[in-house]
Design an enzyme around this catalytic site. Sequence first.
Site, PDB file in Angstrom:
ATOM      1  N   HIS A  48       0.739  -1.136  -0.078  1.00  0.00           N
ATOM      2  CA  HIS A  48       0.143  -0.038   0.049  1.00  0.00           C
ATOM      3  C   HIS A  48       1.013   1.117  -0.024  1.00  0.00           C
ATOM      4  CE1 HIS A  48      -3.740   2.527   0.694  1.00  0.00           C
ATOM      5  NE2 HIS A  48      -2.956   2.927   1.745  1.00  0.00           N
ATOM      6  N   GLU A  70      -2.123  -5.260  -4.532  1.00  0.00           N
ATOM      7  CA  GLU A  70      -2.760  -4.910  -3.168  1.00  0.00           C
ATOM      8  C   GLU A  70      -4.115  -5.445  -3.007  1.00  0.00           C
ATOM      9  OE1 GLU A  70      -3.075  -0.887  -0.861  1.00  0.00           O
ATOM     10  OE2 GLU A  70      -4.206  -0.890  -3.019  1.00  0.00           O
ATOM     11  N   ASN A 426      27.557 -22.778  -3.855  1.00  0.00           N
ATOM     12  CA  ASN A 426      28.478 -23.865  -3.841  1.00  0.00           C
ATOM     13  C   ASN A 426      28.097 -24.901  -2.895  1.00  0.00           C
ATOM     14  OD1 ASN A 426      30.974 -24.612  -5.174  1.00  0.00           O
ATOM     15  ND2 ASN A 426      31.613 -25.068  -3.173  1.00  0.00           N
TER      16      ASN A 426
END
Length: 711
Positions: A48, A70, A426
């Site tokens: 908002h 919203e 990794n």
Amino acid sequence: MSIDLSQFYEVFFEESFEGLDAMESELLNLEPGTPDNETINTIFRAAHSIKGGSGTFGFSAVADFTHVVETLLDQIRDGQRQLTQVQIDLFLQSVDCLREMLSALRDSEEPDTQEAQALKAQFEAILAGDELAGLESNQVTPDDSSNTAVEEESRLGWQIQFKPGKDILKTGNEPIYMLQELGEIGDVELDINLDFVPTLETIEAEDCYFNWDIKLKSDCDLAKVDEVFEWVVDDCEINITPLETLVSAVDEEVSENATELGQAPAAEAITPAVEPENQDSSPAQSAKVTESTPAKKDNAPKNAEASSIRVGIEKVDSLINMVGELVITQAMLTQLSEGDFDKAKLVSLQEGLAQLAHNTRDLQESVMRIRMLPISFVFSRFPRLVRDTSKKLGKQIELKLLGEQTELDKTVMEKISDPMVHLVRNAMDHGLETTEERIASGKSEVGSITLNAFHQGGNIVIEIIDDGKGLNTEKIKQKAIANGLITENSDLTDEEINLLIFEPGFSTADQVSDLSGRGVGMDVVRRNIQALNGSVELASTPGEGSTFTIRLPLTLAILDGQLIRVGEHIYIIPLVNIIESLQINLEDVNCVGGEYDVLRLRDEYIPIIRLFDLFNHEPDSKKMEDGLLVVVEHDNEKIGILVDELLAQQQVVIKSLEANYMKVEGVSGATILGDGTVSLIIDISGAIKLAGLKKSVRRSIEKAVVDLESA
């Protein structure tokens, strides 16, 4: 009276990005069903605020897109609909989309609204009752003609403009492998651009200067192409459009139909045209651009978020108190200077100067604390990374965060983020086993990665811990032998063998993936950490997991240094690099190949660098036995630096030589000493490079000395 709203842009963008971070964090905690009211309210309030601010500043594309996000959030929090996994995934995609649009606006660029339109269509479909809409690919566009065009485009192929960032290789990514991956999904025609390649004298081996125009002939969809560049979107400029031949054909056909209907060509929704800057435009067009794009300030930083820092009020109060104490001390010293000075005032003067030194030190520490931020700012990006990567790998991975409130300097924090990302990727790709492998070995089916941070002395320590299979030391050894890094007869401990993964181009991956195993990355990780005056260590237990330990200074602005003298010149060596200092016994020195002197010190062979030769100075004496040897450690190996004299140790404020003068090889910065003279800070890595003592040369020297002594 008109108000220049551009003065508020920086605050708006800063708050918007914080709101997006909050949305992402809360979305990652959501589970399908009925969410916690406070959680969904936090997400709703962030959306908002972004919508309201965007509307205020005229960023209509952001405001329109955020409005539909919203709306769905509002229905969920009011209990009108159940939260589904599809919706959670769409909300997360929306966060990424909004972040890209706002980043473009912040950098005074026109945002690409194609993805926003696609996501908006999916949200509207869900709001209309089609809960399966989110399962469709992100090729949904607002009108039927665009849909038809996209389907036709995917059957012909894609035109890709790929411009890697200059530092892409330093983040562990290799463009050539992305080009190879494109070749696996279609026929590729490459056109390389060499316009940005500098002269040989100024080229940097670790920088990327190439960019490519790529024609991919494939019936794949856009999502498949996006997947290739998924991990480098933040480090590159990538523009993907349908192949021009088909776009033109679609344009002509749609334009004819649009003329009859009085509509604009729908193909514009697919590939919006960008007007050249020098092209005349109507007043209406100019007003639209002015309304939707922030005014460009000539001196504005490219990344505005890096130009400000949010500080707790208690730190500001402490700073004000220190300044107050300093003012009181200054007033006392001023009073002492008035009138005739006599011996009776000497004791008071000494006390005042001592108090001034104490206040100055406290003020320095207070100012440095302002730059200190909790490492949670770095840790916060990893929950999303682990979530998305674990899905891609098909592994169940749990992320644990410890020591999130541990503070370090903002500059250090910004530069350590990329090495940490590579280490975590990794660990997920290579370190953790598949679910089946974990169950077969008696482990929990959910793998674990832990990020831990804590202070230790004047450093911060960051640990990346996984409970995977650990390193295969024998496999690393055989790969190193095959690459010529070591020989069959090399006498190395398991720990020393494991550290070979940090060598350039070293990889034990059986196949290349877009996450790791490309033979680049781990050496760059270590080099980037060492550039921060830090170090990285590795401990691994087969079957139990691995721990990477990063040690960093708390700040890059202040350095504990050892002052040394060479002739008339004073230099500073970072204290963290120094192991010991000693006088040389010539009986322990060997000359290898008539070029390199090596000192035997407790069964180690230490190459010697003559600093006066390196920097072309006249020393007190060129005889080695007349000087002192400062033994420093770099890259897990020791080097001896020959100097005339050791002076004091002191804390120095680092000034960038490159920013104020130019880059000088072998020097990392400068500082001003107490007598007002400038002293240069030695860059150990650069000095080794200047002396020609690369690691391969150091190994050859060591081997030659061993052969010499055995003979």
